[in-house]
Write a protein that holds these residues in place. Structure first.
Motif: not given
Length: 507
Positions: A334-359
């Motif tokens: 999903m990420v294409q570096l470089p990108m704005r930190p805010e965008e990277l943070s939003d993607i991280h938050t969303d994917v982290e939530k899904k990863a926890i659901e997998v766990f």
């Protein structure tokens, strides 16, 4: 699965072990499993019942000789006929009491593993349920010696209640049954027939105690008990080729009972659970089999409580690995570096939530969230690495733009284009123009100003040198304008002196 595979067998040293092929199949089953095991004396038709449950005429080896056909424990995983989202796991065990084998302890462990792994245990026997049949089921009287529910048990603790909570439901399948289901002149059900056979005698003599022991164990260890009686399925001659027979070749009453039996298993057999009532998946079942077999190989008594602890560790370590891999795969996609930190943070938050659901889907008994916190720490580390890579990629791209934009300025400095009167002003104007151009082209880059600031800092000495040269050249020109015209020779001399001064100033 198109055919059964061996789950547990003896290795070359005579030790039980779990086959990798079967373990890999179970690892791929992430939904709850209903585990039905069949046990009983060898050559009593256990495998045929399991083939019926699989909806097949053949599959588990039947054989037609006095030699036991099934060795170890074989497994057949099929979609549950009634319950969507569940898998029916059928375990066909090696026949007990084979005189050619002559290993009583091996039989005991096969019986114990069937009890430990199944949610419904089918005991298959021939003829009638009498004292002889119950004595042949002596393995049930040895369960307390070969299975522990708790890691630490007090001497006066009532074990039967613990066993009843964790043991499977019990089904007795009586084959080649020829009697009428009656007590006196009153007809009875097959379940009543079983319970009547389990009635205890009063008294305390050794003979009475021996008579009561297997009956008491069945009553105390298995809360749910069921009985089915089957007439002989075919003639003796046809029995030798059971795999070849079609339903029209079988006795109609046998077929009716077989269908009732299968319907009961499909309808009433529960998913496999462990202590605490936690339903397990095929993956967990494979891990559980390895835990129990390893305990037996090590000479220990399999303990359900310890098995759950071991299972939790195995499951949760894998859950952390799978969830972390999910996070990394999703982020990299999903990420294409470089990108704005805010965008990277939003993607991280969303994917982290899904990863926890997998766990959470894969985890097992992580009540204190020890492994979930471990996952969070690993995700945080990977996110920080991505942030660092984001900065590095931005720096790389900014430097490329910087080199392209300021190339004209660099060439002018190298050629000495600014080493003249008024050269410093031209240099500063060009530097300002190119700086604005660079900022316009790197507006979206997070490291734009950091790269530019470092570049400008490095150019300060060059700018000072051009300034000094400019000042020196301007002073020389002013002196020239205030000097009276002299001869050409003197003019020539002064011109050479000026060049020398300029040369020294530049140096």
């Amino acid at each position: 699965m198109s055919a059964p595979v061996c789950l547990i067998e003896n290795d070359e040293n005579g030790q039980l072990h779990v086959r990798k092929e079967a373990k890999d199949i179970l690892d791929g089953i992430t939904e709850p499993v209903v585990v039905v095991s069949v046990v009983g004396l060898y050559r009593t038709g256990k495998s045929y019942l399991m083939n019926r449950l699989a909806g097949q005429q053949s599959g588990f080896a039947l054989g037609s000789t006095i030699e036991s056909k099934t060795k170890g424990i074989w497994m057949w995983c099929v979609p549950h006929p009634y319950e969507e989202g569940q898998t029916l796991v059928l375990l066909d065990t090696e026949g007990l009491g084979d005189v050619r084998k002559g290993d009583e302890k091996h039989d005991t462990w096969i019986f114990c593993l069937a009890v430990l792994l199944s949610s419904t245990l089918v005991y298959n026997s021939l003829g009638v349920i009498d004292n002889t049949a119950l004595e042949k089921l002596h393995y049930v009287t040895e369960l307390t010696e070969n299975i522990r529910v708790k890691a630490e048990e007090s001497q006066d603790e009532e074990k039967s209640a613990d066993f009843m909570r964790v043991f499977p439901s019990f089904v007795w399948a009586v084959r080649d049954f020829t009697l009428e289901l009656k007590i006196g002149n009153e007809p009875i059900t097959s379940d009543e027939y079983l319970e009547s056979a389990l009635t205890l005698k009063s008294g305390c003599s050794p003979q009475t105690e021996q008579y009561n022991l297997p009956r008491r164990c069945l009553r105390h260890f298995f809360a749910v008990r069921k009985c089915f009686v089957f007439p002989r399925p075919a003639s003796t001659q046809n029995m030798r080729r059971m795999e070849e027979l079609t339903e029209k070749d079988l006795d109609s009453e046998f077929l009716e009972q077989a269908n009732i039996f299968c319907h009961y298993i499909y309808e009433c057999a529960d998913p496999k659970t462990v202590s605490g009532g936690r339903v397990i998946t095929g993956t967990a079942l494979g891990n559980l089999a390895e835990v129990y077999v390893e305990a037996i190989r090590s000479g220990n008594v399999p303990c359900l409580e310890n098995a759950v602890v071991s299972l939790a560790k195995i499951q949760n370590v894998r859950a952390v690995e799978e969830a972390l891999q999910f996070y990394m795969t999703e982020m990299l996609g999903m990420v294409q570096l470089p990108m704005r930190p805010e965008e990277l943070s939003d993607i991280h938050t969303d994917v982290e939530k899904k990863a926890i659901e997998v766990f959470i889907t894969m985890s097992f008994n992580d009540n204190d969230q020890i492994y979930q916190r471990e996952l969070m720490e690993k995700i945080h580390y990977e996110y920080q690495q991505l942030c660092q890579q984001n900065q590095e990629e931005s720096i790389k791209q900014c430097k490329a733009v910087l080199h392209e934009v300021f190339d004209t300025l660099e060439k002018g400095v190298f050629d000495g284009s600014y080493l003249k009167s008024g050269g410093y002003r031209q240099y500063r104007d060009m530097l300002g123009h190119l700086t604005n151009d660079y900022r316009a082209r790197t507006r979206s880059q997070i490291m734009s100003e950091e790269v530019l600031s470092k570049f400008l800092k490095e150019k300060e000495d060059i700018g000072n040198m051009i300034l000094q040269a400019d000042q020196s050249l301007s002073e020389a020109e002013q002196e020239k304008e205030g000097t009276v015209q002299i001869s050409c020779t003197l003019l020539s001399f002064n011109h050479q002196s000026k060049l020398s001064v300029i040369h020294k100033t530049v140096q």
